[in-house]
Design a protein around this motif. Structure first.
Motif, PDB file in Angstrom:
ATOM      1  N   HIS A  51       0.811  -1.219   0.000  1.00 58.84           N
ATOM      2  CA  HIS A  51       0.000   0.000   0.000  1.00 58.84           C
ATOM      3  C   HIS A  51       0.846   1.272   0.000  1.00 58.84           C
ATOM      4  O   HIS A  51       0.508   2.247  -0.669  1.00 58.84           O
ATOM      5  N   VAL A  52       1.938   1.255   0.772  1.00 62.74           N
ATOM      6  CA  VAL A  52       2.773   2.451   0.912  1.00 62.74           C
ATOM      7  C   VAL A  52       4.245   2.046   0.870  1.00 62.74           C
ATOM      8  O   VAL A  52       4.649   1.083   1.528  1.00 62.74           O
ATOM      9  N   VAL A  53       5.032   2.790   0.094  1.00 66.26           N
ATOM     10  CA  VAL A  53       6.485   2.619   0.084  1.00 66.26           C
ATOM     11  C   VAL A  53       7.108   3.837   0.753  1.00 66.26           C
ATOM     12  O   VAL A  53       6.847   4.975   0.356  1.00 66.26           O
ATOM     13  N   LEU A  54       7.914   3.595   1.784  1.00 62.30           N
ATOM     14  CA  LEU A  54       8.703   4.656   2.406  1.00 62.30           C
ATOM     15  C   LEU A  54      10.031   4.712   1.666  1.00 62.30           C
ATOM     16  O   LEU A  54      10.814   3.761   1.713  1.00 62.30           O
ATOM     17  N   MET A  55      10.281   5.822   0.982  1.00 63.38           N
ATOM     18  CA  MET A  55      11.356   5.882  -0.007  1.00 63.38           C
ATOM     19  C   MET A  55      12.433   6.901   0.345  1.00 63.38           C
ATOM     20  O   MET A  55      12.164   8.104   0.438  1.00 63.38           O
ATOM     21  N   ASP A  56      13.654   6.418   0.537  1.00 58.12           N
ATOM     22  CA  ASP A  56      14.802   7.311   0.599  1.00 58.12           C
ATOM     23  C   ASP A  56      15.042   7.839  -0.813  1.00 58.12           C
ATOM     24  O   ASP A  56      14.602   7.230  -1.799  1.00 58.12           O
ATOM     25  N   ILE A  57      15.733   8.964  -0.949  1.00 59.31           N
ATOM     26  CA  ILE A  57      15.892   9.512  -2.297  1.00 59.31           C
ATOM     27  C   ILE A  57      17.295   9.340  -2.870  1.00 59.31           C
ATOM     28  O   ILE A  57      17.450   9.165  -4.075  1.00 59.31           O
ATOM     29  N   LYS A  58      18.313   9.354  -2.019  1.00 59.47           N
ATOM     30  CA  LYS A  58      19.683   9.280  -2.529  1.00 59.47           C
ATOM     31  C   LYS A  58      20.305   7.961  -2.096  1.00 59.47           C
ATOM     32  O   LYS A  58      20.762   7.806  -0.974  1.00 59.47           O
ATOM     33  N   MET A  59      20.274   7.004  -3.045  1.00 59.22           N
ATOM     34  CA  MET A  59      20.769   5.656  -2.792  1.00 59.22           C
ATOM     35  C   MET A  59      21.636   5.215  -3.961  1.00 59.22           C
ATOM     36  O   MET A  59      21.426   5.655  -5.094  1.00 59.22           O
ATOM     37  N   PRO A  60      22.602   4.333  -3.722  1.00 59.42           N
ATOM     38  CA  PRO A  60      23.395   3.792  -4.835  1.00 59.42           C
ATOM     39  C   PRO A  60      22.549   2.849  -5.682  1.00 59.42           C
ATOM     40  O   PRO A  60      21.531   2.331  -5.228  1.00 59.42           O
TER      41      PRO A  60
ATOM     42  N   LEU B 172       5.822   7.587  -0.174  1.00 56.66           N
ATOM     43  CA  LEU B 172       6.122   8.674   0.750  1.00 56.66           C
ATOM     44  C   LEU B 172       7.634   8.830   0.823  1.00 56.66           C
ATOM     45  O   LEU B 172       8.334   7.914   1.262  1.00 56.66           O
ATOM     46  N   ALA B 173       8.140   9.965   0.353  1.00 54.53           N
ATOM     47  CA  ALA B 173       9.579  10.225   0.427  1.00 54.53           C
ATOM     48  C   ALA B 173       9.967  10.448   1.880  1.00 54.53           C
ATOM     49  O   ALA B 173       9.311  11.194   2.602  1.00 54.53           O
ATOM     50  N   LEU B 174      11.044   9.790   2.288  1.00 63.43           N
ATOM     51  CA  LEU B 174      11.538   9.906   3.659  1.00 63.43           C
ATOM     52  C   LEU B 174      13.028  10.200   3.564  1.00 63.43           C
ATOM     53  O   LEU B 174      13.826   9.311   3.269  1.00 63.43           O
ATOM     54  N   SER B 175      13.393  11.462   3.774  1.00 68.93           N
ATOM     55  CA  SER B 175      14.755  11.887   3.476  1.00 68.93           C
ATOM     56  C   SER B 175      15.289  12.836   4.542  1.00 68.93           C
ATOM     57  O   SER B 175      14.526  13.450   5.290  1.00 68.93           O
ATOM     58  N   MET B 176      16.614  12.965   4.588  1.00 69.53           N
ATOM     59  CA  MET B 176      17.236  13.939   5.481  1.00 69.53           C
ATOM     60  C   MET B 176      17.423  15.284   4.784  1.00 69.53           C
ATOM     61  O   MET B 176      17.839  16.256   5.397  1.00 69.53           O
ATOM     62  N   PHE B 177      17.111  15.342   3.484  1.00 70.18           N
ATOM     63  CA  PHE B 177      17.334  16.553   2.706  1.00 70.18           C
ATOM     64  C   PHE B 177      16.029  17.328   2.519  1.00 70.18           C
ATOM     65  O   PHE B 177      15.017  16.754   2.131  1.00 70.18           O
ATOM     66  N   ASP B 178      16.075  18.642   2.775  1.00 74.89           N
ATOM     67  CA  ASP B 178      14.881  19.466   2.584  1.00 74.89           C
ATOM     68  C   ASP B 178      15.079  20.494   1.473  1.00 74.89           C
ATOM     69  O   ASP B 178      14.422  21.530   1.445  1.00 74.89           O
ATOM     70  N   GLU B 179      15.993  20.191   0.540  1.00 75.91           N
ATOM     71  CA  GLU B 179      16.218  21.092  -0.587  1.00 75.91           C
ATOM     72  C   GLU B 179      14.985  21.117  -1.487  1.00 75.91           C
ATOM     73  O   GLU B 179      14.374  20.077  -1.756  1.00 75.91           O
TER      74      GLU B 179
END
Length: 224
Positions: free
Chosen positions: A54-63, A84-91
């Motif tokens: 139903h939901v993927v929690l997705m990091d954005i910067k991965m190899p 749902l993007a889950l990241s440490m970056f708020d750019e």
């Protein structure tokens, strides 16, 4: 009758982070971590075997395969699955690219467990999650697909405002935008205020999303 739990896939290249999130979410009976993946390629292999997700929690910067491209793949092949993007970056550029790829929301990793739970349940129910980074109006607007002629005539934007909109979707600061346009910083602020009133959009991320949605700029542009 007991409801089926929300089935979740967690994609992040940091094993400790994945384990921590999975452990925290076990607190909620209505959530289930079905599988974890360290990158987009691994998710592509696992997702078909574990339907429905139903939901993927997705990091954005991965190899390997990053979150942007992985999200596009999910939306193309499993449109019923919310990302749902889950990241440490708020750019702003990261937020814009993830929403354009099809993510229904964007959350920082420093968010509280309560906010993460709310984001998961909301995006599962509504298809999008809004917060201080991204408003629901912006997400709906991005997904609406209205043609450029419609808003151009409706909002009566002049050429300087259109140029400013394009530049909002770059990494330039407002000072650099002013230099690029050959105007004073105060004039750029006037453009921003005018567009905010005309388009009912409060922040730069929203203006950039509007520009991308209406094809004033492309995510393939090297400035992004």
């Amino acid at each position: 009758m007991e409801r089926e739990p929300i089935r979740i896939a967690l994609v992040d290249d940091h094993a400790l982070f994945r384990s921590g999130i999975a452990a925290l979410l076990k607190e909620f009976d209505d959530l289930m971590i079905v599988f974890e993946a360290s990158n987009g390629k691994e998710l592509q292999f696992l997702l078909p075997e574990h339907q429905p997700i139903h939901v993927v929690l997705m990091d954005i910067k991965m190899p390997g395969l990053n979150g942007f491209d992985t999200t596009e793949w999910i939306i193309s092949n499993y449109p019923q699955t919310a990302v749902l993007a889950l990241s440490m970056f708020d750019e702003s550029t990261d937020i814009i690219k993830m929403l354009k790829a099809g993510a229904g929301g964007y959350l920082l990793k420093e968010s509280s467990l309560e906010e993460l739970y709310t984001a998961i349940t909301t995006i599962h129910r509504d298809g999008f999650f809004s917060n201080e980074l991204v408003s629901d109006k912006l997400i709906k607007s991005l997904k609406s697909g209205r043609h450029i002629e419609d808003w151009y005539e409706q909002y009566n934007l002049n050429q300087k405002e259109l140029e400013f909109l394009r530049l909002c979707a770059t990494e330039l600061t407002y000072k650099q935008i002013a230099e690029t346009m050959g105007v004073a910083e105060r004039t750029v602020e006037n453009y921003r205020q005018s567009l905010s009133e005309k388009l009912e959009i409060k922040n730069r991320v929203g203006l950039a999303l509007f520009a991308i949605k209406n094809k004033l700029v492309s995510l393939g542009n090297e400035t992004l």
